[in-house]
Design an enzyme around this catalytic site. Structure first.
Site, PDB file in Angstrom:
ATOM      1  N   SER A 234      -0.483  51.409  29.780  1.00 35.64           N
ATOM      2  CA  SER A 234      -1.344  52.445  29.239  1.00 35.64           C
ATOM      3  C   SER A 234      -0.638  53.804  29.295  1.00 35.64           C
ATOM      4  O   SER A 234       0.436  53.955  28.721  1.00 35.64           O
ATOM      5  CB  SER A 234      -2.675  52.442  30.012  1.00 35.64           C
ATOM      6  OG  SER A 234      -3.645  53.199  29.336  1.00 35.64           O
ATOM      7  N   ASP A 461      -6.889  45.680  21.562  1.00 40.80           N
ATOM      8  CA  ASP A 461      -6.894  46.685  22.626  1.00 40.80           C
ATOM      9  C   ASP A 461      -7.731  47.883  22.187  1.00 40.80           C
ATOM     10  O   ASP A 461      -7.386  48.551  21.207  1.00 40.80           O
ATOM     11  CB  ASP A 461      -5.456  47.118  22.932  1.00 40.80           C
ATOM     12  CG  ASP A 461      -5.331  48.006  24.153  1.00 40.80           C
ATOM     13  OD1 ASP A 461      -6.301  48.728  24.474  1.00 40.80           O
ATOM     14  OD2 ASP A 461      -4.261  47.981  24.781  1.00 40.80           O
ATOM     15  N   HIS A 488      -7.312  45.478  27.361  1.00 40.72           N
ATOM     16  CA  HIS A 488      -6.345  46.561  27.486  1.00 40.72           C
ATOM     17  C   HIS A 488      -5.331  46.204  28.562  1.00 40.72           C
ATOM     18  O   HIS A 488      -5.686  46.107  29.737  1.00 40.72           O
ATOM     19  CB  HIS A 488      -7.064  47.858  27.843  1.00 40.72           C
ATOM     20  CG  HIS A 488      -6.165  49.026  28.069  1.00 40.72           C
ATOM     21  ND1 HIS A 488      -5.206  49.427  27.151  1.00 40.72           N
ATOM     22  CD2 HIS A 488      -6.066  49.903  29.111  1.00 40.72           C
ATOM     23  CE1 HIS A 488      -4.585  50.496  27.608  1.00 40.72           C
ATOM     24  NE2 HIS A 488      -5.079  50.798  28.801  1.00 40.72           N
TER      25      HIS A 488
END
Length: 521
Positions: A234, A461, A488
């Protein structure tokens, strides 16, 4: 999402060559015209020795302590770095570091970051010893988790609000999504509170990504690694990409999982992100509609409207528990959004939405608390506050009119976030931050001499949409692994052998997957 928001030791240089290499690093980190004295001031950080010992006292939450307990071989230390790299002789910061030694003969260290920004890397590395218990990665690498500057056990840490204020819903830093209004007085007060709790305005001015990647390079060198091997998820993909831009000559391997598009500025990325969250909400609603007791109804096309009818009243009449926790509109849509990060949590979201109609908010409050890092005793991690502070130095600033327009556009693409109060009152909470943004867009472009990288992007995602991963991989000239699924990030989650085997082969053997490589969750 904001709240209401890795290194070979097999090639040891001689001591004289090592000194020369470090001197080059110090020079590279300085701008033209900087003095030799300043270079020497920076050099002392590269020359320090880490004293790894017990991790007692490093856990800032019960979740951290539980993660540390998973790995009995874990050791901790503090890395000293300049608070301001333009004043290396001045005030310093301490980066909390956790090391899990390799189960076999290590080829180097693997630095790890879980994202956020604001996620603690120490607990990520400790927990990975369980999910990767039989992996070649834990045999061949020392796992290194670090809490970036301002985060978790690193000091100084960002601290803007008390736990009681967070419980009561009084720790708002943004109304870019959801209900509420901010005034100029509010945004000035937020900065004052953060400066007071975090150790001063100079701390707030130096918690951005560009400072953090310089800390990473000092950590790489102090660990004795000629090159960096790294796994970032991320926001951690931004850390990896900016490190690659800043120190391409020091990169060995980068795994970038759930990637942020380096070409998308703040507005474009937020619109893309919230479009993806609405898509995930719609997919959840369609799944829910197959059940007769679905609180969102049996017609997916009307699910958002039904959700609004359930949660909008919370803006004026929140559900308040005896312990002071409050489920208002922002807490409700925020908890739903947190749950949308993975389809495995969809049933819990549905359960929580159904509870609201009975006057309860337990499930959604629990989801929100878990995402924010709230302990059972009411203590919060500083995750959300660090997200806010780091983003103030990474994101583009807005005038009140621009922030209001962005909120209007977000409500159009993600109506489940719309409180019904309109976009007026939105204001950039960073407008009085004591430093201008330092990241710049686009970033990590036209990098020369960068080795092959591996980007992982999941088709469903909601937080870092699939196209962003493709963009980062193309920008870095690296490989991409497509994963079909609804969640995610995925690397080393312990749930997908296909992904984990490809990542291990890349990290250990520097072998990238074929162009059409694909895994499915």
């Amino acid at each position: 999402m904001s709240s209401s928001t890795a290194v070979r030791r097999g090639y040891k240089p001689t001591s004289s060559l090592a000194a020369a290499v470090l001197l080059v690093l110090g020079l590279a980190a300085c701008s033209d015209g900087e003095s030799a004295d300043k270079t020497a001031d920076l050099q002392r950080f590269y020359d320090q020795k880490l004293a790894f010992g017990s991790c007692e006292g490093y856990a800032t939450t019960a979740a951290d302590a539980q993660a540390f307990a998973v790995s009995p071989t874990a050791k901790c230390a503090r890395l000293e770095v300049p608070l301001d790299y333009d004043d290396a002789a001045g005030r310093t910061a301490q980066i909390a570091v956790l090391k899990v030694p390799a189960r076999g003969e290590p080829i180097g260290s693997l630095l790890m970051n879980p994202g956020g920004p604001g996620g603690p890397g120490m607990s990520m590395a400790a927990a990975a010893t369980k999910t990767l218990a039989d992996s070649a990665v834990t045999e061949k690498f020392d796992l290194i988790g670090f809490d970036p500057r301002g985060v978790g056990a690193s000091t100084p840490a960002i601290d803007c609000f008390t736990d009681a204020e967070i419980d009561a819903g009084d720790a708002t830093t943004s109304v870019m999504v959801g209900a509420g209004r901010l005034t100029e007085e509010d945004t000035r007060r937020i900065v004052d509170r953060c400066a007071e709790g975090s150790g001063g305005r100079d701390v707030l001015a130096h918690v951005g990504t560009r400072d953090a990647v310089r800390d990473m390079d000092i950590l790489r060198a102090v660990l004795g690694d000629d090159k960096l091997s790294y796994l970032g998820q991320s926001y951690g993909t931004r850390l990896g990409a900016v490190y690659a831009e800043t120190f391409p000559q020091n990169v060995r391997a980068l795994v970038l999982d759930g990637a942020i598009d380096p070409h998308a500025g703040t507005d474009d990325r937020r619109i893309s992100q919230w479009t993806a969250f609405q898509r995930s909400f719609d997919a959840m609603a369609a799944d829910c509609a197959t059940r007769p007791d679905c609180p969102l109804g049996t017609d997916p096309s009307k699910a958002t409207e039904k959700f609004q009818s359930i949660v909008r009243p919370l803006a004026e009449r929140p559900i308040v528990n005896a312990d002071g926790t409050k489920l208002d509109f922002n807490a409700a849509y925020g908890a739903v959004t947190a749950g949308l990060y993975t389809s495995a949590v969809w049933p819990k979201i549905i359960e929580g939405i159904a509870e609201i109609e009975t006057g309860r908010g337990d499930t959604l409050l629990a989801l929100g608390a878990a995402f924010a890092g709230r302990d059972a005793d009411g203590r919060y991690a500083n995750f959300s506050e660090a997200v806010f502070a780091i983003n103030c130095l990474d994101e583009q600033r807005h005038t009140p009119a621009e922030e209001t327009d962005l909120k209007r556009r977000i409500q159009e693409v993600a109506p489940y976030t719309d409180s019904g109060q309109g976009p007026d009152g939105a204001r950039d909470p960073c407008e009085f931050w004591p430093a201008e943004p330092t990241l710049g867009y686009p970033y990590a472009t036209d990098i020369e001499g960068l080795p092959e990288t591996l980007t992982i992007s999941i088709t469903g995602d909601p937080s870092t949409p699939y196209a962003g991963g493709l963009s980062l991989a193309e920008t870095l000239g690296g490989s991409v692994l497509t994963v079909d699924g609804e969640q995610h990030t995925i690397a080393f989650a312990g749930t997908d052998k296909c992904v984990n085997d490809i990542v291990a082969d890349y990290l250990i053997n520097l072998k990238t997957p074929p162009e059409d490589a694909r895994c499915s969750l």
